[in-house]
Design an enzyme around this catalytic site. Structure first.
Site, mmCIF file in Angstrom:
data_model
loop_
_atom_site.group_PDB
_atom_site.id
_atom_site.type_symbol
_atom_site.label_atom_id
_atom_site.label_comp_id
_atom_site.label_asym_id
_atom_site.label_seq_id
_atom_site.Cartn_x
_atom_site.Cartn_y
_atom_site.Cartn_z
ATOM 1 N N HIS A 102 1.098 -15.659 4.849
ATOM 2 C CA HIS A 102 1.771 -14.395 4.680
ATOM 3 C C HIS A 102 3.445 -15.338 4.304
ATOM 4 O O HIS A 102 3.873 -16.032 5.112
ATOM 5 C CB HIS A 102 1.992 -13.732 5.718
ATOM 6 C CG HIS A 102 2.748 -12.434 5.254
ATOM 7 N ND1 HIS A 102 4.005 -12.214 5.493
ATOM 8 C CD2 HIS A 102 2.144 -11.209 5.178
ATOM 9 C CE1 HIS A 102 4.568 -10.680 4.987
ATOM 10 N NE2 HIS A 102 3.127 -10.476 4.709
ATOM 11 N N ASP A 142 -4.322 -8.365 4.388
ATOM 12 C CA ASP A 142 -5.057 -7.991 3.011
ATOM 13 C C ASP A 142 -6.554 -8.574 3.182
ATOM 14 O O ASP A 142 -7.415 -7.830 2.575
ATOM 15 C CB ASP A 142 -4.291 -8.649 1.835
ATOM 16 C CG ASP A 142 -2.827 -8.099 1.574
ATOM 17 O OD1 ASP A 142 -1.892 -9.156 1.612
ATOM 18 O OD2 ASP A 142 -2.796 -6.974 1.843
HETATM 19 C C1 MLT Z 1 3.723 -5.823 3.167
HETATM 20 O O1 MLT Z 1 3.376 -5.055 4.072
HETATM 21 O O2 MLT Z 1 4.419 -5.015 2.362
HETATM 22 C C2 MLT Z 1 3.066 -7.040 2.775
HETATM 23 O O3 MLT Z 1 2.749 -8.047 3.853
HETATM 24 C C3 MLT Z 1 4.191 -7.682 1.939
HETATM 25 C C4 MLT Z 1 5.512 -8.215 2.574
HETATM 26 O O4 MLT Z 1 5.962 -7.804 3.697
HETATM 27 O O5 MLT Z 1 6.125 -9.037 1.877
#
Ligand code: MLT
Length: 428
Positions: A307, A364
């Site tokens: 992430h 995800d």
């Molecule tokens: C989100 O929940 O929007 C995703 O993990 C992407 C992010 O936070 O950059």
């Protein structure tokens, strides 16, 4: 004594204020830098740049912390409901029992959409991706509720716009799926809770009734909570910058839906399943594919791992992983794709190459697995993310408007041609 930072450039030194957040994070306020020094900063993707001050969501990427209005994601996922969390994000406090009842009743009253929405839907071919249909139907709300176009309306009028889009989003989403499936749409059933109503609109057929499984509805409610907000991610930043021009809530959210569609953002959960399908078609050898992921000369990229913000683990992934195990067990799902996912997960958590690079399964990876187990079609996965993120987009748009934030207008470093004369030979 206020905190300051200094930028030393050539023979000049510029003193800039340092602002501190409630979780001790610090930021250099550079709003006066260009006026005083002619210098701007550059930060492609804004990964080290704060765009705003916000009181909605706090996350700590190093410690794997995620809190909505101060409440931990772990507590909310275990003890709250998606509707209650949406109220918390949007209005800043958990609702009282009476407030929650009124809020829920209002949402239930507005699940039905104008019959003319069907005419818009019928204009889409059945191969239209549900995300494109969803963003179009959300924008169409400006036609059915033209007063929503004024972002400076009374708080009561904004509250009404909020109820309408929260109520109609599941209907739009289910109808976008039915358009693709070539099935007649189902109308909302206001006797059901938010998630059960959505599932029934998705899966009921004229030929057979659909009985909502509470295990599925509860899992979906938890998934929506986990996706409800995430600070200034790509789609939320899109909602804010579109809204900063005083564009209305609905069109700002429609822009957020389109930003979420990208495979690097909300489209990642769909890309995970497509990756697992490719591995299955290739024989299901997870060790072979993890080796490909490690091979710099191999174009294969692992989807659903690591992430950009969480450096050690995504707290949502831990919660979803347990939910995935529970749902798969309760539903008795035996799916070769899920076995492949488990194989990749074990490899990634064992192999030092992935551990050192913090390439752990993220939200995800597991959400794609659960949605598949719940019977959600793969190109509806990002639509599910959009339904979950809706309260966060609403809360962030509302905060930006209430704080009268300026229009977003970043600068640039120009890399094109310097001035050059128009060529004589081209003169008419
Ligand atoms: C989100 O929940 O929007 C995703 O993990 C992407 C992010 O936070 O950059």
């Amino acid at each position: 004594m206020s905190d300051t930072a200094f930028i030393k450039y050539k023979d000049q030194s510029y003193e800039l204020p340092v602002v501190e957040g409630n979780e001790n994070e610090k930021a250099i306020d550079i709003s006066k830098l260009r006026g005083e020094s002619g210098l701007i900063t550059i930060d492609p993707g804004f990964k080290n740049t704060g765009s705003t001050r916000s009181a909605i969501t706090f996350l700590d990427g190093e410690k794997g912390i995620l809190r909505y209005r101060g409440y931990s994601i772990e507590d909310l996922a275990e003890k709250s409901s998606f509707i209650e969390v949406s109220y918390l994000l949007i209005y800043g406090e958990l609702p009282t029992a009476d407030q929650l009842k009124i809020y829920k009743d209002e949402i239930t009253k507005h699940t039905l959409v104008h019959e003319d929405i069907k005419k818009i839907l019928e204009g889409f071919p059945s191969n239209a991706h549900p995300m494109g249909v969803l963003s179009s139907l959300v924008t169409s709300l400006t036609a059915f509720y033209p007063k929503s176009l004024d972002p400076n309306r009374s708080s009561e009028a904004v509250d009404k716009s909020i109820i309408r889009i929260l109520a109609k989003m599941p209907t739009f989403a289910a109808w976008a799926f039915k358009n693709e499936a070539g099935h007649p749409v189902n109308y909302p059933d206001n006797k059901l809770d938010y998630c059960s109503n959505f599932l029934k609109m998705m899966f009921s057929l004229p030929t057979e009734d659909y009985e909502v499984d509470p295990v599925v509805a509860n899992a979906l409610d938890k998934l929506l909570i986990l996706h409800a907000d995430h600070e200034q991610n790509c789609s939320t930043s899109t909602v804010r910058i579109v809204g900063s021009s005083q564009a209305s809530m609905y069109v700002s959210i429609s822009a957020g839906i389109n930003a979420l569609w990208g495979p690097l953002h909300g489209g990642a959960n769909q890309a995970v399943i497509e990756m697992l399908e490719a591995i299955r078609k290739d024989g299901g050898d997870t060790k072979k594919w993890m080796a490909k992921a490690k091979d710099k000369n191999d174009p294969f990229r692992l989807m659903g791992f690591g992430h950009r913000v969480y450096k050690n683990f995504d707290p949502r992934a831990k919660i979803i992983k347990k939910a995935a195990d529970d749902v798969l067990e309760k539903l008795g799902v035996n799916d070769p794709i899920l076995d492949i996912a488990k194989g990749l997960e074990e490899e990634a958590l064992r192999d030092q190459y992935f551990v050192e690079r913090k390439l752990y399964p993220n939200v995800d990876f597991y959400s794609g697995i659960i949605y598949r187990a719940l019977g959600i079609p793969v190109d509806m996965f990002t639509v599910m993310f959009a339904i979950g993120r809706l309260p966060g987009w609403i809360a962030q748009w509302k905060e930006m408007r209430e704080n009268n934030e300026p229009i977003g207008r970043p600068r640039q470093v120009y890399t094109g041609h310097t001035q050059r004369p128009y060529p004589e030979i081209n003169k008419r």
